[in-house]
Design an enzyme around this catalytic site. Structure first.
Site, PDB file in Angstrom:
ATOM      1  N   ASP B  36      26.112  15.522  88.899  1.00  0.00           N
ATOM      2  CA  ASP B  36      27.246  16.335  88.461  1.00  0.00           C
ATOM      3  C   ASP B  36      27.075  17.808  88.813  1.00  0.00           C
ATOM      4  O   ASP B  36      28.015  18.587  88.703  1.00  0.00           O
ATOM      5  CB  ASP B  36      27.458  16.174  86.950  1.00  0.00           C
ATOM      6  CG  ASP B  36      27.927  14.760  86.590  1.00  0.00           C
ATOM      7  OD1 ASP B  36      27.895  13.887  87.480  1.00  0.00           O
ATOM      8  OD2 ASP B  36      28.320  14.536  85.433  1.00  0.00           O
ATOM      9  N   ASP B 290      69.037  36.912 110.675  1.00  0.00           N
ATOM     10  CA  ASP B 290      68.206  35.866 111.284  1.00  0.00           C
ATOM     11  C   ASP B 290      67.747  34.845 110.248  1.00  0.00           C
ATOM     12  O   ASP B 290      67.195  33.809 110.597  1.00  0.00           O
ATOM     13  CB  ASP B 290      67.023  36.482 112.020  1.00  0.00           C
ATOM     14  CG  ASP B 290      66.321  37.517 111.185  1.00  0.00           C
ATOM     15  OD1 ASP B 290      67.004  38.459 110.741  1.00  0.00           O
ATOM     16  OD2 ASP B 290      65.114  37.374 110.954  1.00  0.00           O
ATOM     17  N   GLY B 425      58.576  26.292 113.900  1.00  0.00           N
ATOM     18  CA  GLY B 425      59.445  25.158 114.154  1.00  0.00           C
ATOM     19  C   GLY B 425      60.530  25.519 115.147  1.00  0.00           C
ATOM     20  O   GLY B 425      60.823  24.777 116.072  1.00  0.00           O
ATOM     21  N   LEU B 426      61.113  26.702 115.004  1.00  0.00           N
ATOM     22  CA  LEU B 426      62.189  27.108 115.887  1.00  0.00           C
ATOM     23  C   LEU B 426      61.676  27.330 117.314  1.00  0.00           C
ATOM     24  O   LEU B 426      62.289  26.893 118.280  1.00  0.00           O
ATOM     25  CB  LEU B 426      62.839  28.388 115.359  1.00  0.00           C
ATOM     26  CG  LEU B 426      64.198  28.681 115.990  1.00  0.00           C
ATOM     27  CD1 LEU B 426      65.236  27.670 115.554  1.00  0.00           C
ATOM     28  CD2 LEU B 426      64.650  30.089 115.634  1.00  0.00           C
TER      29      LEU B 426
HETATM   30  S1  SF4 Z   1      27.166   8.670  89.876  1.00  0.00           S
HETATM   31 FE1  SF4 Z   1      28.979   9.767  89.171  1.00  0.00          FE
HETATM   32  S2  SF4 Z   1      28.476  10.356  87.077  1.00  0.00           S
HETATM   33 FE2  SF4 Z   1      26.556   9.817  88.090  1.00  0.00          FE
HETATM   34  S3  SF4 Z   1      25.744  11.709  88.855  1.00  0.00           S
HETATM   35 FE3  SF4 Z   1      26.915  10.798  90.512  1.00  0.00          FE
HETATM   36  S4  SF4 Z   1      28.951  11.709  90.266  1.00  0.00           S
HETATM   37 FE4  SF4 Z   1      27.868  12.063  88.361  1.00  0.00          FE
END
Ligand code: SF4
Lengths: 418, 526
Positions: B36, B290, B425-426
């Site tokens: 994480d 324009d 685009g133009l």
């Molecule tokens: S498996 Fe998912 S929850 Fe586990 S560390 Fe990796 S991202 Fe995080």
């Protein structure tokens, strides 16, 4: 005797989990799909590590667990079954489906093996479903590849024919090159694992000699050994020295005369050394600090010291398999500080104290270090770049020389950050 | 279980990180596994921050689970407090820790730490990032203000008159990883200052816990980003009687309305906002000759609730576009977006699936897409110009130059960002006209070649997607040929209208006659 001093550290870590390996594995095997069974965090991790997706339909995804999946396991298994079938209906080109476990799926004990078996029975070979874990409570970054490959081993046929098996994901071009050189040795029966097509698995057995390209394949090599293969103990093919030893080990195992080896490699080595020279000029005497992440830290340190003349302050590694890393550790200079595990805060204190010229680290830490005036190199680049083999030695050195070179060009003071 | 290939929002603890990282003197201990920690790169790489987010991850492993994870959590909390010496501590968990129920917040509160500890409960399996940011900001403000003794409910918005000072307001909601927040805050400050209104506190961006305690000194709150600050503003209104403004000042009209609302709340009399015409070029640029070609451009809008709603108003009222689709991934804002869609005679698309959004874009055949980075990719695949108006953040959404979305300068930025892709685009149209000239015959491409205009044969192929969605309708080769003679920048519209007409009259095969009938039919309805 090892040249390194081995230390251990515990504390808060700053490393990716094994799911991250999907980012390169899905490119290696375009007929496979990686379905993570996890949370929104897992989905977010992969998309953040891979950058914004530009594919209409990527070959990986996440079955995101929701509140009601946590309530009843039986239902969660049925749900997963449903999600897989929807996916396979939509993506008929998928030949192998990896169900990838995550922290949440492990903690609530979703039995991916059972789900895979059941699906295999129903799909009757149209698609092969296998499972492994890339969870952060069990795996770090590159260990995800180890898990995925290990899961493939039982699907390999048995052969007792003599062959060389190159194990670990390589850039296709590098792989072709290495095979060509082995061909010059007279080694003809060569296979790669993982293959470029998930259904094209090599066979394995008593005649198989395994050469590992990557240092993080502990479980896979154990599994291959159990199937009768011989794991050749050697260094890893990074830099001229490591690649040479690596190729020579194979040559010896296949009784290639030393004269053939020399005749093949000498010109390559001479050329590589010439190409390396300007980078050695830039790297020589510069202080290097490697934070733990990819498992490639030890062979990289060996290359950058022995061939490029860098001073090693500290070599971090998320975990250390002493047996597999023995040859590499022996090649390190006496007293090199190798630290297994991490306490990221203490380690960063040591980085600041030692004022290194270059730090190899994860993507989250790079800019804060740059803001402090310390040059960095992302370790994730090592798993995406073609760096293996004698021919790539200069390119590998250039990766580390570039940030130093850049710092020289931008001869300004510490930048102001927002 | 939901199959997700890509997600607009991260999990709720990312929202909490956005609040913690936006502030000064706040530290966040997150009970989470090592993987994480990827979240750091959102701040250090995407937002290009030179500081690590103030977050300590406990990075527990499988082998810790058998033992005492509570002790592990406490150890990390103590170390973090000792090392970083924060003025307030946020404690929470990510998806995995939520399952093992260590209650890190309660553990922290039981440690006798000499600082405010805010325990966050952010359900990872039902909520997402913006909700997490909103909840964290709310919990933090509530907790700090409740702890601080002085509770004044005798708030009156014209106190500034009695005290003989300028009125002052808080700007609430700007945060890291929020779309152009850095510059919006500067722009709004500038505008309010010009109207004699002072800023009391800006939060969470750049605020310390001490600043949060000063929030109650303001005469009113400005809710700049409802996704993040609405719940906090509501609480401050209920608890302390501080009123808040609800108009988000994106676009000329909205900025004028915003100023009017703020003046009314603060009971300031002078209500002249004609500065909009001197301080912003959008009104004149949009009126200039324009810009005629912008009239009735079909635009599809998707983003977070706030930016999608603002974009729809600007598109219609300030640039004269036709809104042909609107949607959001913010479930919390679904009601408002649905209501706005109804005003346009549309049905809002509320989804977290980018493939559904892509499908909706295809089906509404827009000439411009206003979306997130993901819609930029989808639009590229479909060969439609696109401008990015909303998070999720990409490194390109944090430009080096000053480029707010709010206020007068924000309107300038929006004009440029939305109109320039169309200019291209133009130009492409011109290239398309000349494509049979010899310079273009051997695949010579302009730098715009990646856009769709040159790929003529693409549109003359049978379009399965469309036939799918409009059941049984199909174009005869002759009809397709006629269609391909129509300039590409109106072709999408003509195709759509013709199919609509064909469906209405029950025609299954569209040939050139159907096309001309349809054209006449829609012209007569104008
Ligand atoms: S498996 Fe998912 S929850 Fe586990 S560390 Fe990796 S991202 Fe995080």
């Amino acid at each position: 005797m090892s040249g390194a001093t081995l230390l251990k550290e515990t504390g808060p870590r700053e490393v990716f989990c094994g799911l991250t390996s999907i980012v390169w594995l899905h490119r290696r095997m375009p007929d496979a799909f990686f379905l993570v069974v996890g949370s929104r965090t897992c989905a977010h991790l992969i998309q953040s590590a891979a950058g914004v997706m530009i594919f209409a339909e990527p070959r990986f995804g996440t079955a995101i667990l929701e509140e009601r999946d946590l309530a009843g396991l039986a239902d969660a298994h049925d749900e997963l079954n449903r999600v897989v079938k929807d996916l396979l209906d939509r993506r008929p080109e998928i030949r192998t489906l990896f169900l990838v476990g995550s922290c949440p799926s492990e903690v609530i004990k979703i039995d991916l093996l059972r789900v895979a078996e059941k699906l295999n029975n129903e799909l009757r070979g149209k698609v092969t479903v296998i499972n492994y874990s890339g969870s952060g409570i069990e795996t770090t970054f590159t260990q995800g590849e180890d898990g995925a490959l290990k899961a493939l081993v039982p699907l390999m046929q048995t052969t007792n024919k003599e062959q060389l098996l190159i194990v670990g994901t390589l850039a296709n071009a590098v792989e072709d090159r290495l095979i060509k050189i082995f061909g010059k040795f007279g080694i003809e029966n060569i296979h790669s694992f993982p293959p470029r097509n998930s259904t094209n698995l090599p066979s394995i057995g008593l005649g198989t000699k395994v050469l590992l390209t990557q240092p993080y394949l502990t479980e896979t090599s154990r599994e291959l050994k159990d199937r009768g293969a011989e794991i050749l103990q050697t260094s890893f093919p990074l830099g001229v020295e490591g690649s040479r030893k690596w190729m020579e080990t194979a040559a010896k195992a296949f009784h290639v005369p030393q004269s053939t080896v020399d005749a093949t490699l000498e010109p390559l080595i001479a050329r590589a050394q010439k190409a390396l020279a300007p980078f050695i000029e830039q790297l020589k005497g510069k202080k290097l600090f490697l934070l733990p992440e990819s498992q490639l830290e030890i062979p990289l340190a060996r290359f950058l010291h022995n061939e490029c003349g860098m001073d090693l302050i500290e070599v971090g590694t998320p975990y250390l398999n002493r047996e597999m890393m023995k040859q590499e550790l022996d090649l390190l200079p006496i007293g090199t500080q190798v630290v297994e595990g991490q306490h990221v805060e203490k380690q960063l204190d040591r980085v600041r104290e030692s004022s290194p010229d270059l730090v190899v680290c994860g993507m989250g830490l790079a800019n804060p270090l740059e803001a402090e005036g310390i040059s960095t190199k992302w370790s994730i680049e090592m798993v995406f770049s073609p760096i293996h083999g004698i021919d790539q030695a200069a390119d590998l050195a250039e990766l580390f020389a570039r940030p130093l070179h850049r710092k020289n060009i931008l001869s300004q003071k510490k930048p102001q950050t927002t | 279980m939901e199959l997700t290939l890509w997600t607009y929002e991260g999990p709720p603890h990312i929202g909490a990180m956005r609040i913690a990282s936006s502030m000064k003197g706040v530290h966040y201990v997150l009970h989470a596994p090592q993987g994480d920690t990827y979240a750091d790169l959102l701040f250090t790489m995407i937002e290009r921050r030179g500081e690590r987010p103030p977050v300590t991850y406990t990075t527990f492993q499988a082998r810790d689970l058998g033992g005492d994870t509570a002790e592990l959590v406490k150890g990390h909390i103590k170390e973090a407090v000792d090392r970083f010496k924060p003025q307030a501590l946020l404690v929470g968990e990510s998806c995995t820790a939520e399952l093992i129920q260590d209650q890190p917040g309660s553990l922290a509160k039981g440690m006798g730490l000499n600082l405010p500890v805010i325990s966050l409960e952010l359900p990872a399996y039902s909520k997402k990032e913006n909700w997490g940011a909103s909840e964290t900001f709310y919990q933090l403000v509530r907790s700090l203000l409740t702890d601080s003794e002085k509770k004044s409910t005798d708030h009156s918005t014209n106190k500034w008159k009695k005290e003989g000072r300028r009125p002052r307001v808080n700007l609430l909601g700007p945060s890291l990883l929020g779309f152009r927040c850095r510059d919006d805050v500067l722009e709004i400050q500038k505008i309010l200052a010009a109207h004699g209104i002072d800023i009391n506190v800006i939060a969470p961006l750049g605020a310390s816990p001490a600043d949060i305690i000063r929030i109650e000194k303001a005469d009113a709150n400005i809710c700049l980003y409802p996704e993040v600050a609405e719940s906090t503003c509501l609480w401050l209104e209920r608890k302390l009687g501080i009123p808040f403004s609800k108009t988000v000042p994106i676009g000329i009209t909205a900025t004028q309305e915003f100023l009017k609302e703020v003046h009314e709340i603060l009971e300031i009399d002078s209500g002249n906002y004609s500065e909009s015409f001197t301080n912003s070029r959008l009104p004149w640029y949009s009126k200039s000759v324009d810009s005629n070609y912008l009239t009735g451009k079909r635009v599809f809008i998707f983003g977070d609730g706030t930016h999608a709603l603002a974009a729809a108003k600007i598109a219609k009222n300030e640039l004269g576009f036709e809104v042909v689709g609107i949607g959001t991934y913010s479930r919390e804002m679904a009601r408002k977006v649905r209501a706005a869609a109804k005003d346009f005679g549309l049905e809002a698309l509320i989804t977290n699936s980018y493939l559904e959004v892509e499908e909706a874009i295809k089906n509404s055949a827009p000439e411009l897409v206003l979306g997130t980075q993901m819609e930029r990719h989808s639009a590229k695949r479909l060969g439609i110009p696109c401008a990015v108006i909303s998070t999720p953040m990409h490194v390109q959404d944090v430009p080096a130059r000053y480029s707010p979305q709010m206020g007068w300068e924000g309107a300038n930025v929006i004009f440029d960002d939305w109109v320039h892709p169309l200019m291209m685009g133009l130009e492409e149209h011109l290239i398309g006209m000349f494509r049979h000239d010899f310079e273009f015959t051997d695949g010579h491409q302009s730098h715009l070649g990646h856009l769709g205009g040159l790929k003529e044969n693409k549109s003359s192929q049978p379009r399965e997607e469309l036939t799918d969605s409009s059941k049984e309708l199909c174009w005869t080769p002759e009809g397709e040929a006629e269609l391909s003679k129509i300039p590409f920048f109106v072709r999408g519209k003509v195709r759509k209208n013709t199919e609509k007409y064909a469906e209405e009259i029950g025609c299954k095969q569209i040939d050139s006659e159907t096309l001309f009938d349809a054209k006449a039919y829609f012209n007569s309805k104008k």
